[in-house]
Design an enzyme around this catalytic site. Structure first.
Site, PDB file in Angstrom:
ATOM      1  N   ASP A 188       0.831  -1.205   0.000  1.00  3.98           N
ATOM      2  CA  ASP A 188       0.000   0.000   0.000  1.00  3.98           C
ATOM      3  C   ASP A 188       0.864   1.251   0.000  1.00  3.98           C
ATOM      4  OD1 ASP A 188      -2.371   1.687   0.434  1.00  3.98           O
ATOM      5  OD2 ASP A 188      -3.313  -0.186   1.000  1.00  3.98           O
ATOM      6  N   HIS A 234      -3.848   6.043   2.870  1.00  6.75           N
ATOM      7  CA  HIS A 234      -4.499   4.801   2.465  1.00  6.75           C
ATOM      8  C   HIS A 234      -3.886   3.567   3.147  1.00  6.75           C
ATOM      9  CE1 HIS A 234      -5.709   1.678  -0.499  1.00  6.75           C
ATOM     10  NE2 HIS A 234      -6.766   2.441  -0.677  1.00  6.75           N
ATOM     11  N   SER A 237     -11.326  -1.001  -1.089  1.00  4.54           N
ATOM     12  CA  SER A 237     -10.039  -0.951  -0.403  1.00  4.54           C
ATOM     13  C   SER A 237     -10.158  -1.286   1.080  1.00  4.54           C
ATOM     14  CB  SER A 237      -9.458   0.459  -0.474  1.00  4.54           C
ATOM     15  OG  SER A 237      -8.545   0.570  -1.512  1.00  4.54           O
TER      16      SER A 237
END
Ligand SMILES: *[C@@H]1O[C@H](CO)[C@@H](O)[C@H](O)[C@H]1NC(C)=O
Ligand SMILES: *[C@@H]1O[C@H](CO)[C@@H](O)[C@H](O)[C@H]1NC(C)=O
Ligand SMILES: *[C@@H]1O[C@H](CO)[C@@H](O)[C@H](O)[C@H]1NC(C)=O
Ligand SMILES: *[C@@H]1O[C@H](CO)[C@@H](O)[C@H](O)[C@H]1NC(C)=O
Ligand SMILES: *[C@@H]1O[C@H](CO)[C@@H](O)[C@H](O)[C@H]1NC(C)=O
Ligand SMILES: *[C@@H]1O[C@H](CO)[C@@H](O)[C@H](O)[C@H]1NC(C)=O
Ligand SMILES: *[C@@H]1O[C@H](CO)[C@@H](O)[C@H](O)[C@H]1NC(C)=O
Length: 758
Positions: free
Chosen positions: A137, A208, A531
């Site tokens: 990520d 994220h 996600s």
């Protein structure tokens, strides 16, 4: 003077010839061609690249730079990535051992709920295991409370990963929770030479990665909340699992060459599960040139499950992403929680509506402005300070709220007709205090508006409501099956919570704009996207791997799929928010909603070896040479091609036919392994899809021993019109509680794969 002259010379050369332009490519190589003189593949690849420099002399182009090697790959695929010109690529194709070159592609990231998943530290899966996984990520914020290592055991001996010392990241930032942190960005730099990497280390500057890894394996954090909402003790799905972050540099997108390098490294380091919350922007690459397909296949060969996203809807494109049979594709659902605010009217009536405003008891005895006619919120002009009532529209909510702010409105009550998408999926900040109410609730308000001259109201915020019904519901933004790659294996596999999810957030990254305060910082964030669904399933897979280290990736995926819930919290079939809350087909919800504790004890599993997956590849127009190119030098055979993978789901694709004279008959063969008690008997229960008959033989499976295998056949006869329908097959344990459920789908062949695919 001298300097000037030199510059002049360079300029003239520039003017006379054009600059070589280079792109990054991923090159597959045949290892058997490596000359004996080389001690390792890396030297061979460097030497191959070096030889391109000298062979390029004849070129008329001016060349101030050189072709360069980015990464050599050793595990995920056999080959390397390099920055090459068209001429250099052509020369490389003539080098011994060259197999295939493909252009580097870009990936896009697909932007706490344990109670809703029935995970409890004292029972079930949480007691059974503690395990380690790699998250690919945007990096991690190591100081986040979610990555504290309270109660964690020491790292396993077999772990080979490390915590890279780099900018704003030193090895002491890793602990017994965060056991690895590495950063990869050569592909990005090669493609975007001017790109400003603000922090060149595994530190997350986007948010994220911190969010997703805290959902997979965040430790317990007491008193977590997001501006007062969703408060409580936060934890990931596997709070005792170890975490390794592999950062791929980039803001919203990243490069395939970096992702393959990460997978290569994660295999070497020894991760147990890989979580990949991103999709390719450009999916139109054939499978044999798809390096992610190859790399994830290798991961499966090594006994490691890749958990990845179905993808979020993007410019109307509904095709599911990452749809490889050997990975677990996770789609997103809503959860049974929403955020509320209360309007207390001067007449003593209370209206509870939806709100995500960060204030608390913000407004007391404020003037409620009486609208003569109910106007759209963006048509309100020149109003004095007060609470306005206006009509909102889901797709325009944000701009409507900004326009209210511009009109000096203090606060708003927004009446909205169809609040389900906003409420269930993506409640986001609106820049002024407001509460959304449904048209039904608006009646109470309208009565009050008519009743008096001086109208007043109080507004309170930061209320979190639970036990919302129905939940879970398939999120409208999630992409749908079948998989364009290999449609004969039903995708997505599983559904997990993806909407209004609380996760850790880097405290230096702004979360939104509220009432002019543009930069708000929080240690946790509520967000949505596939996600956020993927890391839930990754966490469950890690827990299962800990409880059953001997299980293959296919067995873990099967346990998760066959124990999923097809019903919601009203005991009705799961619905689809992307289709007017109609009943969701398996092409939207997969096998259903993930149930971690049940997955621990599935009774039966559908296992599949790498060779089984090769048999599938051989059946879809891949001959033995191409399969070998795909799988690398391991020995597989194409002698029993079969599109009938031993997968816990069934799909019949209806080909276009002008006039179908006879019904379609499709046979499936399945092998189940008893992972429950020694002596156990299962009886079949079938709900046939509309327009079909389903025959299962035998109808009873009698096991004497644990790990014993039994096979059965299933025949679907379909005589209906070419319409989608679906059903289920359940193996029900006699004298026990286990139910092993598989979806059966009949679907038009939307990708017109009739030429060879399945
Ligand atoms: C497969 O690999 C061989 C070399 O190992 C190569 O000659 C051939 O072109 C490749 N075929 C495909 C379809 O990639
Ligand atoms: C690592 O970072 C921490 C926190 O910034 C700092 O206290 C420590 O001195 C650093 N250690 C080394 C070896 O640089
Ligand atoms: C790169 O980013 C850093 C940090 O955001 C900033 O201070 C610097 O000015 C940027 N450099 C360029 C060339 O944009
Ligand atoms: C997508 O990839 C294919 C194959 O590499 C290429 O031909 C096509 O131009 C790409 N499309 C876009 C929009 O980049
Ligand atoms: C608003 O709250 C204040 C303080 O609790 C209370 O005195 C007042 O009556 C409330 N007003 C309304 C309209 O409920
Ligand atoms: C496999 O297919 C490729 C591409 O069509 C062809 O070049 C090759 O000869 C075939 N190999 C075999 C063993 O049939
Ligand atoms: C399934 O069908 C195949 C092929 O028709 C047959 O050989 C096999 O015996 C059947 N297996 C069972 C368990 O019925």
């Amino acid at each position: 003077m001298y300097l000037f002259f030199l510059m002049y010379l360079l300029l003239t050369i520039h003017a006379k010839s054009k600059l070589v332009s280079r792109k990054t490519y991923i090159i597959s190589m045949d290892m058997t061609f490596m000359p004996k003189a080389f001690t390792n593949h890396h030297n061979w690849y460097s030497s191959t690249i070096h030889s391109l420099k000298t062979t390029n002399h004849a070129s008329s182009e001016y060349d101030e730079s050189s072709p360069s090697l980015l990464y050599s790959y050793d595990q995920a695929i056999h080959g390397f990535s390099a920055l090459l010109s068209q001429d250099e690529l052509e020369a490389l194709k003539k080098s011994p051992g060259f197999v295939l070159a493909s252009e580097d592609r870009t990936f896009k990231f697909q932007t706490t709920t344990p109670e809703f998943l029935s995970l409890n530290p004292n029972t079930g899966l949480w007691l059974a295991s503690n395990q380690g996984e790699g998250v690919i990520d945007t990096g991690i914020w190591p100081e986040s409370k979610s990555f504290n290592d309270d109660g964690m055991t020491k790292n396993p001996k077999r772990w080979k990963g490390k915590c890279e010392e780099a900018q704003e990241f030193n090895a002491s930032m890793c602990n017994k929770k965060l056991i690895g942190a590495r950063s990869f960005g050569k592909g990005l730099i090669a493609n975007k030479p001017g790109f400003n990497i603000s922090v060149n280390s595994a530190r997350d500057m986007v948010g994220h990665g911190t969010l997703t890894s805290s959902i997979v394996a965040g430790n317990y954090v007491k008193g977590a909340f997001f501006f007062g909402y969703a408060s409580g003790t936060a934890s990931g799905v596997a709070p005792r699992a170890k975490l390794a972050m592999y950062k791929v540099t980039g803001k919203s997108s990243t490069y395939e060459s970096d992702v393959i390098a990460v997978i290569d490294q994660a295999i070497t380091d020894g991760v147990d599960v890989i979580s990949l919350s991103m999709v390719f922007l450009n999916e139109s690459v054939p499978l044999e040139e798809d390096n992610l397909a190859k790399a994830t296949f290798t991961v499966m060969e090594k006994g490691v499950l890749v958990s990845t996203v179905a993808g979020n809807r993007f410019q109307g494109d509904q095709r599911i992403r990452n749809g490889y049979p050997w990975v677990m594709i996770v789609t997103a659902s809503t959860i049974d929680r929403w955020f509320a605010g209360t309007i207390a009217l001067g007449n003593g009536e209370d209206i509870v509506g939806w709100s995500f405003f960060p204030g608390k008891d913000l407004l007391q005895n404020a003037i409620l402005l009486h609208p003569k006619i109910l106007r759209p919120c963006d048509k309100i002009r020149n109003v004095p300070n007060g609470i306005v009532v206006c009509r909102g529209e889901y797709t325009k909510l944000k701009s409507q709220a900004w326009s209210l702010l511009d009109s000096n409105v203090l606060a708003a009550i927004i009446i909205i007709d169809n609040p389900s998408t906003y409420v269930m999926e993506d409640m986001h900040f609106l820049p002024l205090p407001c509460i959304l109410i449904s048209s039904d609730n608006a009646r109470v308000l309208k009565d009050y508006l008519k009743s008096a001259k001086l109208l007043i109201a109080n507004m309170t915020f930061q209320q979190t409501m639970i036990e919302v019904k129905p939940a879970p519901v398939v999120a409208s933004y999630a992409l749908r099956g079948p998989s364009p790659h290999i449609p004969c294996v039903l995708k997505p596999d599983i559904m997990a919570p993806g909407s209004l999810i609380l996760g850790a957030w880097p405290p230096n990254t702004p979360v939104g704009e509220i009432q002019g305060h543009k930069q708000k910082y929080q240690e946790f964030l509520v967000s949505y996207g596939t996600s956020l669904a993927c890391p839930h399933a990754t966490g469950v897979a890690a827990l299962l791997k800990g409880a059953h280290p001997e299980w293959s990736p296919a067995a873990i995926k099967s346990a998760i799929m066959t124990t999923a819930d097809h019903l919601d919290n009203t005991n009705n079939p799961i619905r689809d928010n992307g289709n007017g809350l109609k009943i969701a087909p398996p092409l939207a919800r997969g096998s259903g909603h993930i149930r971690p504790n049940q997955a621990l004890d599935p009774g039966l599993v559908y296992d599949a070896t790498p060779q089984d997956h090769v048999n599938l590849l051989c059946s879809i127009n891949f001959n033995s040479t191409q399969v070998l190119n795909f799988t690398g030098p391991n020995s597989y055979s194409c002698s029993s091609p079969s599109s009938d993978l031993n997968h816990p789901s069934f799909i019949v694709l209806l080909r276009e036919r002008k006039r179908r004279a006879s019904p379609i008959i499709q046979n499936f063969h399945r092998i189940v392994t008893n992972v429950g008690q020694d002596a156990s008997t299962y009886k079949v229960m079938v709900t046939a899809p509309e327009g079909s008959t389903v025959v299962v033989s035998p109808e009873k499976l009698i096991f004497r021993k644990r790990n014993e295998k039994k096979s059965y056949n299933l025949t679907i006869t379909y005589g209906g019109k070419a319409k989608s329908s679906f059903g289920t097959l359940v193996w029900v344990e006699e004298n026990g509680n286990r139910k092993v459920r598989s979806p059966i789908v009949i679907s038009p062949d939307v990708y017109k794969t009739s030429t060879g695919l399945c």
